[in-house]
Enzyme design. Structure first.
Site, short mmCIF file in Angstrom:
data_model
loop_
_atom_site.label_atom_id
_atom_site.label_comp_id
_atom_site.label_asym_id
_atom_site.label_seq_id
_atom_site.Cartn_x
_atom_site.Cartn_y
_atom_site.Cartn_z
N ARG A 51 0.85 -1.20 0.00
CA ARG A 51 0.00 0.00 0.00
C ARG A 51 0.88 1.24 0.00
O ARG A 51 0.61 2.21 -0.69
CB ARG A 51 -0.96 0.00 1.20
CG ARG A 51 -1.65 1.35 1.40
CD ARG A 51 -2.88 1.30 2.30
NE ARG A 51 -2.74 0.48 3.47
CZ ARG A 51 -1.97 0.77 4.53
NH1 ARG A 51 -1.28 1.90 4.57
NH2 ARG A 51 -1.90 -0.05 5.56
N TYR A 104 -17.79 15.16 -15.49
CA TYR A 104 -18.22 13.76 -15.35
C TYR A 104 -19.22 13.65 -14.19
O TYR A 104 -18.99 14.21 -13.11
CB TYR A 104 -17.00 12.86 -15.10
CG TYR A 104 -17.39 11.45 -14.75
CD1 TYR A 104 -18.23 10.73 -15.57
CD2 TYR A 104 -16.93 10.85 -13.58
CE1 TYR A 104 -18.62 9.43 -15.25
CE2 TYR A 104 -17.31 9.56 -13.25
CZ TYR A 104 -18.17 8.86 -14.08
OH TYR A 104 -18.55 7.59 -13.75
N ASP A 176 -8.74 18.30 -14.49
CA ASP A 176 -8.96 16.91 -14.92
C ASP A 176 -8.59 16.84 -16.40
O ASP A 176 -9.29 17.41 -17.26
CB ASP A 176 -10.43 16.53 -14.67
CG ASP A 176 -10.70 15.06 -14.97
OD1 ASP A 176 -10.01 14.50 -15.86
OD2 ASP A 176 -11.61 14.48 -14.34
N LYS A 201 -9.11 5.66 -19.08
CA LYS A 201 -9.50 6.15 -20.41
C LYS A 201 -8.31 6.11 -21.38
O LYS A 201 -7.79 5.05 -21.65
CB LYS A 201 -10.11 7.53 -20.25
CG LYS A 201 -11.16 7.62 -19.14
CD LYS A 201 -12.34 6.69 -19.42
CE LYS A 201 -13.51 6.83 -18.52
NZ LYS A 201 -13.38 6.49 -17.12
O1 P1T Z 1 -14.22 5.89 -13.65
P1 P1T Z 1 -13.01 6.40 -12.91
O2 P1T Z 1 -11.71 5.79 -13.34
O3 P1T Z 1 -13.20 6.39 -11.43
O4 P1T Z 1 -12.83 7.94 -13.35
C1 P1T Z 1 -13.78 8.93 -13.09
C2 P1T Z 1 -13.70 10.02 -14.14
C3 P1T Z 1 -13.00 11.17 -13.84
N1 P1T Z 1 -12.89 12.18 -14.74
C4 P1T Z 1 -13.43 12.08 -15.96
C5 P1T Z 1 -13.31 13.22 -16.92
C6 P1T Z 1 -14.13 10.92 -16.33
O5 P1T Z 1 -14.65 10.86 -17.56
C7 P1T Z 1 -14.27 9.86 -15.40
C8 P1T Z 1 -15.03 8.61 -15.73
N2 P1T Z 1 -15.89 8.73 -16.82
C9 P1T Z 1 -16.68 7.75 -17.33
C10 P1T Z 1 -16.75 6.51 -16.82
C11 P1T Z 1 -17.51 8.12 -18.50
O6 P1T Z 1 -18.01 7.25 -19.22
O7 P1T Z 1 -17.63 9.33 -18.75
#
Ligand code: P1T
Length: 381
Positions: A51, A104, A176, A201
C-alpha cells in the site's frame, strides 16, 4: 531518463529502467504485499508494504510525473479514488470549492453527495469564463476544479487564465486532463497545481483496466498527497499499474489516430440533416476554439452531438450502431457510444450540470474511419 526527451520517448522510457535484477526490459509485475527487511527497518529500496509502495506502481508513477511535466505522480485504484484523495488532502470542513458546470457525473456526485457531508461547500461556475470563476470565488475557496475538454459537452477552459484567477484568490487550480491526455495538453505548464486523470481512459487506452492518477508540480504538495494516498489506501494494484504502463507506451500514436478519426466523424455529423449540434473543440464555431488551439496539440477523440427528434431519437441512434459499442467509459481503441442523460450523467439530473436529453456522446476509436462513418450513417438513418 532526462526530462529533455520528447513526449513519445518519455512515454516509453520514463520510469521504465530495465529491471536491476534480471535486465527485464519491461518493469515486472511485483505481485507482492510485503518485503523482507534486512533487520528491523532495513528496507531494500524503501519498500516495506505494497500500500505504501510497490515497484510496479513506482514505475507507473514516475512515468506519469514525466509525461505531465510534474515532480510527483501517484497512481490510484480509479479516477474517483484519486479525486477523493485530492479533495480530502486539499479541503477541510468550512472550505469551499468552485466546480465546473460540465463535468463527469461521478465527479459531481462526489462533491454533491459525499464531500459535502463533511462540511465542504461547493458552487458551480461556467469555467469557460474566467470572470465567472472569479465571481464564484469566496474567501473560503481553497480550490477551483476544471475539466477541459469537459465531459460530455467538450467545453474548454483557458487553463492559464483560470490559474491566474485561482492563484490571486489563494486557491489551487485542479485540472482533470482525462479527455485530452498529457500528449495533447499539459496543464501544469500552464499554471495548474494538480492534474487529475481517470487512467481508465486514454492512458490505459484498451478498456481493460480501471485506474486514476494525480500529478503535481510542487514537491511539497506531492508529498502531502503521497501521505494521504497511503493513509487512505486506494492505491493502484501491481497488475493494474502494469497494464496502464503498457497502454501509455502507445499513447502518442493512439491520440493522433483518435483525433484524425474524430475529425472525419465531426465532418460527417456537421453535414448530417438529423444532427442539430456538434460539440467538438476543433470546430472553428466552438466558442473557445481559439483557446483550445492555443493550449492543445490537437483536439482529441471525443465528440458529442444532438439529434433531431429529442431523447428517443438520441437513444435510438445509440441502440442502432454496430461498430460503436453501446457502453459507458471512453478512450479505448474501440469506438464507444452512449446517451449521457441516461447513462454516465444520470447523477447530474436536476442539477446545474444537467445535460441535454437529445445528446449522444461518442468516443471515436482507432478503427478504420470509413467503417466508423458507415456505422454512424446507418445508425442516424
Ligand atoms: O471511472 P473512474 O476511473 O473512477 O474515473 C472517473 C472520471 C473522472 N474524470 C473524468 C473526466 C471521467 O470521464 C471519469 C469517468 N468517466 C466515465 C466513466 C464516462 O463514461 O464518462
Amino acid at each position: 531518463m532526462s526530462d529533455q526527451h520528447s513526449f513519445e520517448t518519455l512515454a516509453i522510457h520514463a520510469g521504465q529502467e530495465p529491471d536491476p535484477l534480471t535486465g527485464a526490459v519491461v518493469p515486472p509485475i511485483y505481485q507482492v504485499s510485503t518485503y523482507k527487511q534486512d533487520g528491523v527497518g532495513g528496507l531494500r529500496g524503501g519498500y516495506e508494504y505494497s500500500r505504501s509502495g510497490n515497484p510496479t506502481r513506482t514505475a507507473l508513477e514516475e512515468n506519469l510525473a514525466a509525461l505531465e511535466g510534474g515532480t510527483r505522480g501517484l497512481a490510484f485504484a480509479s479516477g474517483l479514488a484519486a479525486e477523493d484523495c485530492l479533495l480530502r488532502t486539499l479541503l477541510s470542513p468550512g472550505d469551499h470549492v468552485v466546480i465546473p458546470n460540465d463535468a463527469y457525473g461521478g465527479t459531481f456526485r462526489l462533491f454533491a453527495k459525499v464531500v459535502s457531508r463533511w462540511g465542504v461547500e461547493w458552487s458551480v461556475a461556467d469555467t469557460s469564463s474566467p470572470e465567472a470563476v472569479r465571481a464564484a470565488i469566496r474567501p473560503e475557496t481553497k480550490a477551483v476544479w476544471v475539466e477541459t475538454p469537459s465531459n460530455p459537452l467538450l467545453g474548454i477552459t483557458d487553463i492559464e487564465a483560470v490559474a491566474t484567477v485561482a492563484h490571486e484568490a489563494g486557491a489551487k487550480l485542479v485540472v482533470d486532463n482525462t479527455f485530452a491526455s498529457p500528449y495533447l495538453q499539459q496543464p501544469l505548464a500552464l499554471g495548474a497545481d494538480v492534474v487529475v486523470h481517470s487512467t481508465t481512459k486514454y492512458m490505459g487506452g484498451h478498456s481493460d483496466v480501471v485506474g486514476g492518477a494525480l500529478i503535481t508540480a510542487d514537491a511539497g504538495l506531492g508529498e502531502e498527497l503521497a501521505y494521504h494516498q497511503n493513509a487512505m489506501g486506494a492505491v493502484a494494484g501491481p497488475f493494474d499499474s502494469w497494464l496502464t504502463m503498457r497502454g501509455i507506451k502507445t499513447l502518442a500514436v493512439r491520440m493522433d489516430r483518435h483525433t484524425a478519426n474524430a475529425e472525419r466523424v465531426v465532418e460527417l455529423l456537421v453535414a448530417h440533416p438529423k444532427v442539430t449540434h456538434v460539440y467538438y473543440p476543433g470546430l472553428p464555431e466552438h466558442p473557445l476554439h481559439e483557446v483550445a488551439a492555443k493550449q492543445m496539440r490537437a483536439f482529441g477523440g471525443m465528440v458529442s452531438f444532438r439529434v433531431a427528434g429529442g431523447e428517443e431519437a438520441a437513444v435510438e441512434v445509440c441502440n442502432r450502431t454496430k461498430l460503436f459499442t453501446l457502453g459507458e467509459s471512453l478512450g479505448g481503441v474501440e469506438s464507444l457510444i452512449e446517451h449521457p442523460g441516461r447513462m454516465t450523467h444520470a447523477s447530474v439530473a436536476g442539477s446545474a450540470l444537467e445535460v441535454p436529453a437529445d445528446l449522444v456522446r461518442a468516443s471515436v476509436g482507432i478503427e478504420s474511419a470509413d467503417d466508423l462513418l458507415a456505422d454512424l450513417t446507418q445508425a442516424l438513418g
